[in-house]
Design an enzyme around this catalytic site. Structure first.
Site, PDB file in Angstrom:
ATOM      1  N   CYS A  43       0.823  -1.142   0.020  1.00 48.41           N
ATOM      2  CA  CYS A  43       0.084  -0.079  -0.021  1.00 48.41           C
ATOM      3  C   CYS A  43       0.912   1.181   0.100  1.00 48.41           C
ATOM      4  O   CYS A  43       0.286   2.457  -0.220  1.00 48.41           O
ATOM      5  CB  CYS A  43      -0.810   0.157   1.276  1.00 48.41           C
ATOM      6  SG  CYS A  43      -0.030   0.009   2.549  1.00 48.41           S
ATOM      7  N   ASP A  45       2.485   2.438   2.620  1.00 44.76           N
ATOM      8  CA  ASP A  45       2.462   3.167   3.938  1.00 44.76           C
ATOM      9  C   ASP A  45       3.883   2.897   4.638  1.00 44.76           C
ATOM     10  O   ASP A  45       4.315   2.052   4.417  1.00 44.76           O
ATOM     11  CB  ASP A  45       1.209   2.688   4.669  1.00 44.76           C
ATOM     12  CG  ASP A  45      -0.117   3.220   4.318  1.00 44.76           C
ATOM     13  OD1 ASP A  45      -0.087   4.254   3.487  1.00 44.76           O
ATOM     14  OD2 ASP A  45      -1.056   2.241   4.444  1.00 44.76           O
ATOM     15  N   CYS A  68      -2.834   2.660   8.033  1.00 44.76           N
ATOM     16  CA  CYS A  68      -4.164   2.551   8.160  1.00 44.76           C
ATOM     17  C   CYS A  68      -4.503   2.125   9.545  1.00 44.76           C
ATOM     18  O   CYS A  68      -3.483   1.996  10.243  1.00 44.76           O
ATOM     19  CB  CYS A  68      -4.875   1.589   7.270  1.00 44.76           C
ATOM     20  SG  CYS A  68      -4.224  -0.024   7.646  1.00 44.76           S
ATOM     21  N   CYS A 115      -1.154  -5.161   6.720  1.00 40.86           N
ATOM     22  CA  CYS A 115      -0.739  -4.074   7.367  1.00 40.86           C
ATOM     23  C   CYS A 115      -0.155  -4.555   8.869  1.00 40.86           C
ATOM     24  O   CYS A 115       0.454  -3.825   9.408  1.00 40.86           O
ATOM     25  CB  CYS A 115      -2.241  -3.430   7.999  1.00 40.86           C
ATOM     26  SG  CYS A 115      -3.162  -3.040   6.321  1.00 40.86           S
TER      27      CYS A 115
HETATM   28 FE1  FES Z   1      -1.235   0.474   4.590  1.00 45.10          FE
HETATM   29 FE2  FES Z   1      -2.664  -0.669   6.365  1.00 45.10          FE
HETATM   30  S1  FES Z   1      -3.435  -0.278   4.106  1.00 45.10           S
HETATM   31  S2  FES Z   1      -0.803  -0.290   6.354  1.00 45.10           S
END
Ligand code: FES
Length: 152
Positions: A43, A45, A68, A115
């Site tokens: 993702c 992140d 998230c 995640c």
């Molecule tokens: Fe990126 Fe959960 S969607 S860490």
């Protein structure tokens, strides 16, 4: 729990609403011993983690993410697990998996499992940093993969 359901347990909600050991400022991590920063290839992140080590145990943890709700909840739970009972031994911390964290959280929706490993990877990166700084070559942890945050 059905794999595809968007169901969050009470523990997930609790840790998301009130994250434990969340980083507040540079001052509080000034004397910490290891730092790790990783990205989630799925993702994009990011997660950062700081650890304080004493007598081979994790005495303190701070973390910060732009991830998230599931990343927040699972890393919050991870930080609690690392600090409880006087601090987890590094060797044991290196054996922790995303599943161990999920078990304590009572599960996560299948789509969010990636995640839950973000905190775990940041922890490994922080232990690797400590290994390099302290010369603890006995610690079995490899250099974390480079992550290009602009490629996602
Ligand atoms: Fe990126 Fe959960 S969607 S860490």
């Amino acid at each position: 729990m059905e794999g595809g359901d968007w169901f969050y347990t009470g523990a997930v909600k609790e840790h998301f609403m009130k994250p434990k050991n969340f980083y507040k400022n540079d001052k509080e991590v000034k004397n910490f011993d290891g730092y790790g920063r990783v990205g989630n290839v799925k993702c994009g992140d990011l997660m950062e983690m700081w650890i304080k080590i004493k007598d081979d145990k994790i005495k303190d943890v701070k973390w910060k993410t732009f991830g998230c709700a599931s990343a927040i909840a699972s890393t919050s739970m991870l930080s609690v697990m690392l600090k409880e009972k006087g601090g987890m031994r590094l060797e044991k911390a290196l054996k922790l998996t995303g599943k161990d964290i999920m078990d304590r959280l009572g599960g996560l929706p299948a789509i969010k499992i990636h995640c839950s490993v973000l905190g775990d990877q940041a922890l490994r990166a922080a232990i690797y940093d400590y290994k390099m700084k302290s010369g603890r070559t006995d610690l079995k942890v490899d250099k974390p993969a480079e992550f290009d945050e602009h490629a996602h």
